[in-house]
Enzyme design. Structure first.
Site: not given
Ligand code: FCB
Length: 472
Positions: A87, A131, A176, A305, A307, A377
């Site tokens: 990607r 992006h 995002e 995405n 985290y 992500e």
């Molecule tokens: C996301 C972004 C990516 C990267 C990660 C850590 O929000 O899409 O570009 O910076 O975080």
């Protein structure tokens, strides 16, 4: 629909469904460099990163990981690691330098070469159109709060689809949009660094509109078999307690963090509670008749995405303990307190909580039946360094990835239709406002020499891919 066999016995191997897509993700501004080459003009990130104090260490993406010149080497790394997918994002100011009008052939040629190199390596390209690197000229004309930017995006999407549509089968319009709208125009910690809450809400709507117009432009130019998608950083929001006020704080963040995109895109409507929460800022009259039919153009999958989760509690109206201004949460900021989630943390100070990913996937399984999901992500930054022998040992990243993959597996076993998983990121890169200080790559980059060194996590991920899942 993807499925896995009955829940694995504790300690058993976790096998993913056949055809599961294994990849890594990157973004143009974060890796390419070559910022002024072959007709590329400045994006909002080129401008923003030059404003003193905006990016740690004064770092810019001028050189980044020099991927523009090292593309073949980077694809070779992916091939050796056994990736099925990659990607990447296309830099708008490379392909359409003024943000309108004709395309720049040299910019498109770079992506043609990239895609051809991927296909020769047996890797499926997944192209993201936006992006975050808006051409500066379009920001000067008003940026995302300005409706015309959505039309410009559709024109740009048509150029890229025309050039790559015969060889790229998977497309994502935006990455995002929450960050683009609210970090860019409300809190101002991302480019273009504006702190205008009403403009940020306009930006969010125009990003939704750009997505819908972009889907139409892509469908018009691509073969019927092409997949078109959107990627969101859907927030996992947990109230601190089940007291009504805390639950309401979570509802507010869910509205302006998630449903502001999910509802227009999947249901063709604006969340009524969001409109109420933001009534002091806007009457939403910038949403024109017919817009919500455009935003709801059907898509083939949703990219997520993930985290870490967010914990919130109520802050009484006007109390000083609310989210400090300028907040990235228009209409919610002063009423909500953000609390540290418990548990271990990454170098970003983000909590490690794979359970949040399971929550997200099973929520969307229930709310969006029939919509396949891809993790576009997931990953972590740690303080990696090469040891004297040149090896990079990153056991925490392996643990992070393993825990999150196990959560994805559990969600699939419980009926979530997850088609693939992309690690953020292939390479250490320019981490936005943190510059080069945060390393997310499974491949280490020495930015002085541009030398690439696969970290232990890269070798571990290659084994996962070869095995089709996690070892016991
Ligand atoms: C996301 C972004 C990516 C990267 C990660 C850590 O929000 O899409 O570009 O910076 O975080």
């Amino acid at each position: 629909m993807t499925t896995v066999d009955a829940p694995p016995a504790p300690g058993a191997a976790l096998r993913f469904p056949p055809g599961f897509r294994w990849g890594t993700a990157t973004a143009a501004y974060q890796i390419e460099g070559a910022a002024a080459l072959d007709g590329r003009t400045p994006s909002i990130w080129d401008t923003f990163s030059r404003i003193p104090g905006k990016v740690l260490g004064g770092d810019t993406g001028d050189t980044a990981a020099d991927h523009y010149h090292r593309m073949a080497e980077d694809v070779g790394l992916m091939r050796r690691l056994g990736m099925s997918d990659y990607r990447f994002s296309v830099a708008w100011p490379r392909v359409q330098p003024t943000g309108r009008g004709p395309a720049e052939r040299r910019g498109l040629d770079f992506y043609r070469r990239l895609v051809d190199t991927l296909l020769e390596a047996g890797i499926r390209p997944v192209a993201t159109l936006y992006h975050w690197d808006l051409p500066q000229e379009l920001e000067d004309a008003g940026g995302w709060p300005h409706r015309d930017t959505a039309e410009r995006f559709a024109e740009y999407a048509g150029h890229v689809a025309g050039a790559l549509g015969d060889r790229v089968a998977s497309w994502t319009t935006l990455n995002e949009p929450w960050c683009a709208a609210f970090l860019g125009y409300a809190s101002g910690v991302h480019a273009p660094g504006r702190t205008e809450p009403e403009a940020a809400l306009r930006a969010a709507h125009h990003l939704n509109l750009a997505h819908g117009l972009g889907v139409r432009a892509l469908r018009a130019a691509l073969p019927r078999s092409a997949e078109v998608s959107l990627t969101l950083n859907a927030h996992v929001v947990r109230p601190l307690t089940d007291a009504a006020a805390d639950v309401d704080a979570a509802r507010r963040i869910d509205a302006v963090g998630n449903r502001i995109f999910l509802d227009p895109v999947f249901h063709g409507r604006l969340p009524a509670d969001l409109v109420r929460d933001t009534a002091a800022l806007t009457d939403w009259s910038f949403v024109r008749d017919g817009d919500l039919a455009v935003t709801a153009e059907p898509i083939d999958w949703l990219g997520l995405n993930y985290y870490s989760p967010t914990v919130v509690a109520a802050a009484g109206p006007g109390t000083p303990d609310g989210e400090p201004e300028p907040s990235p949460w228009p209409g919610a900021g002063g009423r909500v307190r953000f609390l540290p989630a418990p548990g271990p943390r990454t170098a970003m100070d983000w909590p490690v909580d794979p359970g949040g990913l399971y929550e997200l996937l099973t929520r969307l399984r229930d709310e969006l039946p029939g919509v396949p999901l891809l993790i576009t992500e997931n990953g972590a930054a740690y303080g990696d360094h090469a040891d004297p022998e040149g090896a990079v040992h990153d056991p925490e990243r392996i643990a992070y990835l393993r825990g999150h993959l196990a959560a994805v597996h559990r969600a699939i076993a419980d009926g979530a239709d997850v088609r693939g998983y992309f690690v953020w990121s292939l390479l250490d890169n320019f981490e936005w406002a943190y510059g080069y200080s945060k390393r997310f790559g499974i491949v280490h980059v020495d930015f002085a020499t541009q030398r690439r060194t696969p970290k232990d996590s890269a070798r571990w991920y290659a084994e996962v891919i070869a095995r089709g899942g996690l070892a016991p």
